[in-house]
Motif scaffolding. Sequence first.
Motif, PDB file in Angstrom:
ATOM      1  N   GLU A 168     -13.109  30.282  -3.480  1.00  0.00           N
ATOM      2  CA  GLU A 168     -12.535  30.257  -2.135  1.00  0.00           C
ATOM      3  C   GLU A 168     -12.103  28.835  -1.800  1.00  0.00           C
ATOM      4  N   PHE A 169     -10.990  28.726  -1.082  1.00  0.00           N
ATOM      5  CA  PHE A 169     -10.477  27.420  -0.682  1.00  0.00           C
ATOM      6  C   PHE A 169     -10.460  27.353   0.841  1.00  0.00           C
ATOM      7  N   LYS A 170     -11.127  26.316   1.388  1.00  0.00           N
ATOM      8  CA  LYS A 170     -11.226  26.156   2.832  1.00  0.00           C
ATOM      9  C   LYS A 170     -10.553  24.863   3.268  1.00  0.00           C
ATOM     10  N   ASP A 171      -9.910  24.911   4.450  1.00  0.00           N
ATOM     11  CA  ASP A 171      -9.315  23.697   4.999  1.00  0.00           C
ATOM     12  C   ASP A 171     -10.376  22.915   5.774  1.00  0.00           C
ATOM     13  N   SER A 172      -9.963  21.833   6.427  1.00  0.00           N
ATOM     14  CA  SER A 172     -10.920  20.948   7.099  1.00  0.00           C
ATOM     15  C   SER A 172     -11.621  21.612   8.272  1.00  0.00           C
ATOM     16  N   SER A 173     -11.056  22.714   8.797  1.00  0.00           N
ATOM     17  CA  SER A 173     -11.700  23.438   9.902  1.00  0.00           C
ATOM     18  C   SER A 173     -12.710  24.474   9.399  1.00  0.00           C
ATOM     19  N   GLY A 174     -12.768  24.664   8.076  1.00  0.00           N
ATOM     20  CA  GLY A 174     -13.697  25.628   7.502  1.00  0.00           C
ATOM     21  C   GLY A 174     -13.102  27.011   7.302  1.00  0.00           C
ATOM     22  N   GLU A 175     -11.821  27.189   7.611  1.00  0.00           N
ATOM     23  CA  GLU A 175     -11.170  28.494   7.453  1.00  0.00           C
ATOM     24  C   GLU A 175     -10.775  28.717   5.992  1.00  0.00           C
ATOM     25  N   VAL A 176     -11.068  29.929   5.485  1.00  0.00           N
ATOM     26  CA  VAL A 176     -10.671  30.295   4.119  1.00  0.00           C
ATOM     27  C   VAL A 176      -9.173  30.570   4.101  1.00  0.00           C
ATOM     28  N   ILE A 177      -8.419  29.785   3.334  1.00  0.00           N
ATOM     29  CA  ILE A 177      -6.962  29.925   3.318  1.00  0.00           C
ATOM     30  C   ILE A 177      -6.456  30.516   2.011  1.00  0.00           C
ATOM     31  N   GLU A 178      -7.325  30.587   0.998  1.00  0.00           N
ATOM     32  CA  GLU A 178      -6.911  31.115  -0.297  1.00  0.00           C
ATOM     33  C   GLU A 178      -8.158  31.554  -1.063  1.00  0.00           C
ATOM     34  N   THR A 179      -8.026  32.675  -1.796  1.00  0.00           N
ATOM     35  CA  THR A 179      -9.110  33.145  -2.655  1.00  0.00           C
ATOM     36  C   THR A 179      -8.555  33.431  -4.042  1.00  0.00           C
ATOM     37  N   MET A 180      -9.237  32.955  -5.053  1.00  0.00           N
ATOM     38  CA  MET A 180      -8.808  33.103  -6.440  1.00  0.00           C
ATOM     39  C   MET A 180      -9.870  33.911  -7.193  1.00  0.00           C
ATOM     40  N   SER A 181      -9.486  35.056  -7.755  1.00  0.00           N
ATOM     41  CA  SER A 181     -10.435  35.926  -8.457  1.00  0.00           C
ATOM     42  C   SER A 181     -10.227  35.864  -9.969  1.00  0.00           C
ATOM     43  N   PHE A 182     -11.302  36.139 -10.728  1.00  0.00           N
ATOM     44  CA  PHE A 182     -11.258  36.133 -12.190  1.00  0.00           C
ATOM     45  C   PHE A 182     -11.884  37.419 -12.724  1.00  0.00           C
ATOM     46  N   SER A 183     -11.563  37.745 -13.945  1.00  0.00           N
ATOM     47  CA  SER A 183     -12.087  38.962 -14.574  1.00  0.00           C
ATOM     48  C   SER A 183     -13.591  38.841 -14.820  1.00  0.00           C
ATOM     49  N   GLU A 184     -14.256  39.975 -14.755  1.00  0.00           N
ATOM     50  CA  GLU A 184     -15.702  40.029 -14.996  1.00  0.00           C
ATOM     51  C   GLU A 184     -15.986  39.775 -16.476  1.00  0.00           C
ATOM     52  N   VAL A 185     -17.044  39.010 -16.765  1.00  0.00           N
ATOM     53  CA  VAL A 185     -17.431  38.710 -18.147  1.00  0.00           C
ATOM     54  C   VAL A 185     -18.945  38.864 -18.294  1.00  0.00           C
ATOM     55  N   THR A 186     -19.380  39.093 -19.546  1.00  0.00           N
ATOM     56  CA  THR A 186     -20.804  39.160 -19.856  1.00  0.00           C
ATOM     57  C   THR A 186     -21.168  37.997 -20.765  1.00  0.00           C
ATOM     58  N   LEU A 187     -22.221  37.278 -20.407  1.00  0.00           N
ATOM     59  CA  LEU A 187     -22.672  36.125 -21.173  1.00  0.00           C
ATOM     60  C   LEU A 187     -24.075  36.384 -21.701  1.00  0.00           C
ATOM     61  N   ASP A 188     -24.227  36.264 -23.026  1.00  0.00           N
ATOM     62  CA  ASP A 188     -25.558  36.317 -23.615  1.00  0.00           C
ATOM     63  C   ASP A 188     -26.238  34.962 -23.464  1.00  0.00           C
ATOM     64  N   THR A 189     -27.495  34.891 -23.821  1.00  0.00           N
ATOM     65  CA  THR A 189     -28.254  33.647 -23.704  1.00  0.00           C
ATOM     66  C   THR A 189     -27.547  32.511 -24.441  1.00  0.00           C
ATOM     67  N   GLY A 190     -27.329  31.405 -23.737  1.00  0.00           N
ATOM     68  CA  GLY A 190     -26.708  30.226 -24.325  1.00  0.00           C
ATOM     69  C   GLY A 190     -25.198  30.251 -24.339  1.00  0.00           C
ATOM     70  N   GLN A 191     -24.565  31.390 -24.025  1.00  0.00           N
ATOM     71  CA  GLN A 191     -23.100  31.463 -24.026  1.00  0.00           C
ATOM     72  C   GLN A 191     -22.527  30.826 -22.759  1.00  0.00           C
TER      73      GLN A 191
END
Length: 370
Positions: A168-191
């Motif tokens: 999430e990206f917020k401006d100086s007033s604290g308002e969320v102005i942009e959201t960037m999403s990514f694909s779900e991933v699975t991480l094993d131990t140490g990955q």
Amino acid sequence: MKRWLFFLGIVLLLSGTASAALGITPAKTEFNFVPGSEHEITYRVLSDKPDQEIEIYVEGDLAEYATVSKEVVFGADSFVFKLKFPSEVDAPGPHQILVGAREVPSEDQFIGVAVNIRALVNVFIPYPGRYLEAGLTIPNGNIGDEIPIEANAINRGKESLTISPKIEFKDSSGEVIETMSFSEVTLDTGQDRFFRKFLNTEGFSSGDYMAIAVFDYGETTMVNKSFRIGSLFVNVTNITDKLPKKGIQKFYVNIESLWNDPLDEVYADVNVSNDVGSILFRTPSVSLEGWSKKTLEGFLDTKDLEGNYDVSVALKYAGKTSFAFGSLIVFEPTNWVIIGGIVGAVMLIIIIIIVSIIIFKKRKKGIFKK
């Protein structure tokens, strides 16, 4: 004479020793703990003295699980470091093993000046249960830039994690102005995994922003990073407002860049005026790094000036102009010699009066006694 020769001998001995080169490579290696796993590293010892005896050693909190193929080498050589993890180590978190090479001093060499160098082996032992370590990198930019965003996550626990990241990206007033999403991933131990995209700043305003990376895996790990988006603007933050009437004086213009890139040939045209007339002068130019502050320095002859003046500043940079306005007072400087003379004269008069009063009183008492 003998004493000087003794000290000269010590200096030559130390300088000869200090010039010797000793190195070990690779300098740094990292492993994640896996029960029962084995690892090997071939190290090279670098030395400019072919006959120098060099001791190889291992130390650190996991040194008991490590061995080396050679305990002593002569000059430049190589050896194999082996690390065999046990089935379990009850000390989760980061650990270090030091693989060292040190010169064995000869009989005519001081022990304290022998060269000693060490390579680093980092080992991470997973925490029990679920544990995510995260990071976020984002540089400053300018309006219209495509700013590279990089988030990273590493599974530091013993359980596998399925992660859904977003930023999430917020401006100086604290308002969320942009959201960037990514694909779900699975991480094993140490990955670990990096998540990279570009933030399009077209339409953004210049100023301070906050990026917040949120990693959801049934629990939540958050990491934030502040950054700035600049516009091609250099601000005048302050100007000189008082000068003595005393010939050529320095006139200062404080400036601050709100642009992320360097700017060259930044200078100011300064106009000092009143109802009678005006004086125009230009400061020497300076270069500004992104977001940096500097002081421009010009010169104004105040010999024929006195009183209040209006000041206008035209700041020039990259084909643009910023304006600032203020006032200037030119005052007659205090003449401390005259003031000192007046104060001295007044003090002298006061002393004379006090002495006269004392004498008068003493004489008066004498008359009454008679």
